[in-house]
Scaffold this motif. Structure first.
Motif, PDB file in Angstrom:
ATOM      1  N   SER A 191       0.744  -1.304   0.008  1.00 15.56           N
ATOM      2  CA  SER A 191       0.095  -0.219  -0.021  1.00 15.56           C
ATOM      3  C   SER A 191       0.961   1.269   0.129  1.00 15.56           C
ATOM      4  O   SER A 191       0.528   2.165  -0.725  1.00 15.56           O
ATOM      5  CB  SER A 191      -0.998   0.008   1.281  1.00 15.56           C
ATOM      6  OG  SER A 191      -2.043  -1.051   1.213  1.00 15.56           O
ATOM      7  N   LYS A 217      -3.222  10.913   1.239  1.00 18.84           N
ATOM      8  CA  LYS A 217      -3.716   9.893   0.681  1.00 18.84           C
ATOM      9  C   LYS A 217      -4.799  10.157  -0.359  1.00 18.84           C
ATOM     10  O   LYS A 217      -5.039   9.617  -1.366  1.00 18.84           O
ATOM     11  CB  LYS A 217      -4.391   8.744   1.591  1.00 18.84           C
ATOM     12  CG  LYS A 217      -5.560   9.187   2.228  1.00 18.84           C
ATOM     13  CD  LYS A 217      -5.932   7.980   3.307  1.00 18.84           C
ATOM     14  CE  LYS A 217      -6.681   8.447   4.531  1.00 18.84           C
ATOM     15  NZ  LYS A 217      -6.916   7.677   5.618  1.00 18.84           N
ATOM     16  N   PHE A 241       1.182   4.003  -3.025  1.00 17.71           N
ATOM     17  CA  PHE A 241       0.886   5.534  -2.655  1.00 17.71           C
ATOM     18  C   PHE A 241       2.110   6.345  -3.273  1.00 17.71           C
ATOM     19  O   PHE A 241       2.090   7.561  -3.715  1.00 17.71           O
ATOM     20  CB  PHE A 241       0.680   5.623  -1.301  1.00 17.71           C
ATOM     21  CG  PHE A 241       0.914   7.333  -0.671  1.00 17.71           C
ATOM     22  CD1 PHE A 241       0.003   7.936  -0.812  1.00 17.71           C
ATOM     23  CD2 PHE A 241       1.912   7.652   0.088  1.00 17.71           C
ATOM     24  CE1 PHE A 241       0.162   9.344  -0.537  1.00 17.71           C
ATOM     25  CE2 PHE A 241       2.263   8.665   0.608  1.00 17.71           C
ATOM     26  CZ  PHE A 241       1.305   9.834   0.040  1.00 17.71           C
ATOM     27  N   PHE A 260       1.309   9.301   4.114  1.00 19.33           N
ATOM     28  CA  PHE A 260       0.009   8.551   3.547  1.00 19.33           C
ATOM     29  C   PHE A 260      -1.209   8.764   4.293  1.00 19.33           C
ATOM     30  O   PHE A 260      -2.091   9.148   3.663  1.00 19.33           O
ATOM     31  CB  PHE A 260       0.203   6.854   3.499  1.00 19.33           C
ATOM     32  CG  PHE A 260      -1.125   5.915   3.262  1.00 19.33           C
ATOM     33  CD1 PHE A 260      -1.069   5.913   1.882  1.00 19.33           C
ATOM     34  CD2 PHE A 260      -1.936   5.437   4.184  1.00 19.33           C
ATOM     35  CE1 PHE A 260      -2.213   5.293   1.654  1.00 19.33           C
ATOM     36  CE2 PHE A 260      -3.208   4.653   3.721  1.00 19.33           C
ATOM     37  CZ  PHE A 260      -3.181   4.634   2.418  1.00 19.33           C
ATOM     38  N   THR A 261      -1.129   8.893   5.540  1.00 14.49           N
ATOM     39  CA  THR A 261      -2.417   9.246   6.329  1.00 14.49           C
ATOM     40  C   THR A 261      -2.945  10.637   6.038  1.00 14.49           C
ATOM     41  O   THR A 261      -3.986  11.128   6.016  1.00 14.49           O
ATOM     42  CB  THR A 261      -2.451   9.117   7.955  1.00 14.49           C
ATOM     43  OG1 THR A 261      -1.291   9.775   8.221  1.00 14.49           O
ATOM     44  CG2 THR A 261      -2.269   7.525   8.051  1.00 14.49           C
TER      45      THR A 261
END
Length: 174
Positions: free
Chosen positions: A69, A171, A73, A167-168
């Motif tokens: 993941s 995203k 990204f 990422f958080t």
């Protein structure tokens, strides 16, 4: 530890110290054990465990899902510069991809004189990662829990923590 030397100190190092006292004109000796280092997490001031500690300890089979993941990204953004990541552990260790990724995520160009495009020494790599951390904080992110030296030393947990933080927060960005 105080000066955050760019080396990993061994855990549970203790020394025996000879203590000499003079009493009534006689020298008395004794041994005292002094603990110099504890666990790495205690030395770094990280007492709380996070999701990555749990993931690596209890569900290493799910680690590849997380890595995939994060690679997806990262590549979504780095592909704009015709760059591709295949190995999380090593490709972020010199800090170059981290700096470029921050520029892409925040939509600005990072002048090439601000970092080492082809770092050769450990210090240059640490400079790059620390600079990327500064860019993250300038972008409104919390200070990464990892130390730049840990990322440069190929510490997977540290690299995952940094990338997951990105990422958080990004995203949903193009």
């Amino acid at each position: 530890m105080h000066f955050q030397a760019p080396i990993r100190l061994p855990e549970h190092v203790s020394v025996q110290v000879v203590v000499v006292k003079k009493r009534d004109g006689l020298l008395q000796t004794g041994l005292v054990t002094k603990e110099l280092t504890t666990t790495t997490e205690m030395m770094l001031g990280r007492f709380e465990r996070d999701a990555f500690d749990t993931l690596l300890d209890h569900a290493p089979d799910k680690l590849n899902v997380v890595k995939t993941s994060l690679i997806t990204f990262v590549n979504k953004h780095l592909n704009k510069l015709n760059l591709e990541v295949t190995e999380l552990e090593s490709q972020f260790a010199d800090g170059v991809y981290l700096v470029l990724l921050m520029g892409l995520l925040e939509d600005y160009f990072v002048p090439l004189y601000n970092f080492f495009l082809t770092p050769e020494s450990f210090e240059q790599k640490v400079h790059n990662v620390a600079f990327a951390f500064e860019l993250m904080q300038d972008g409104g992110l919390k200070k990464p829990k990892a130390r730049p030296e840990d990322v440069v030393n190929l510490n997977l947990k540290s690299t995952l923590r940094v990338l997951y933080n990105l990422f958080t927060n990004y995203k949903n960005s193009d």
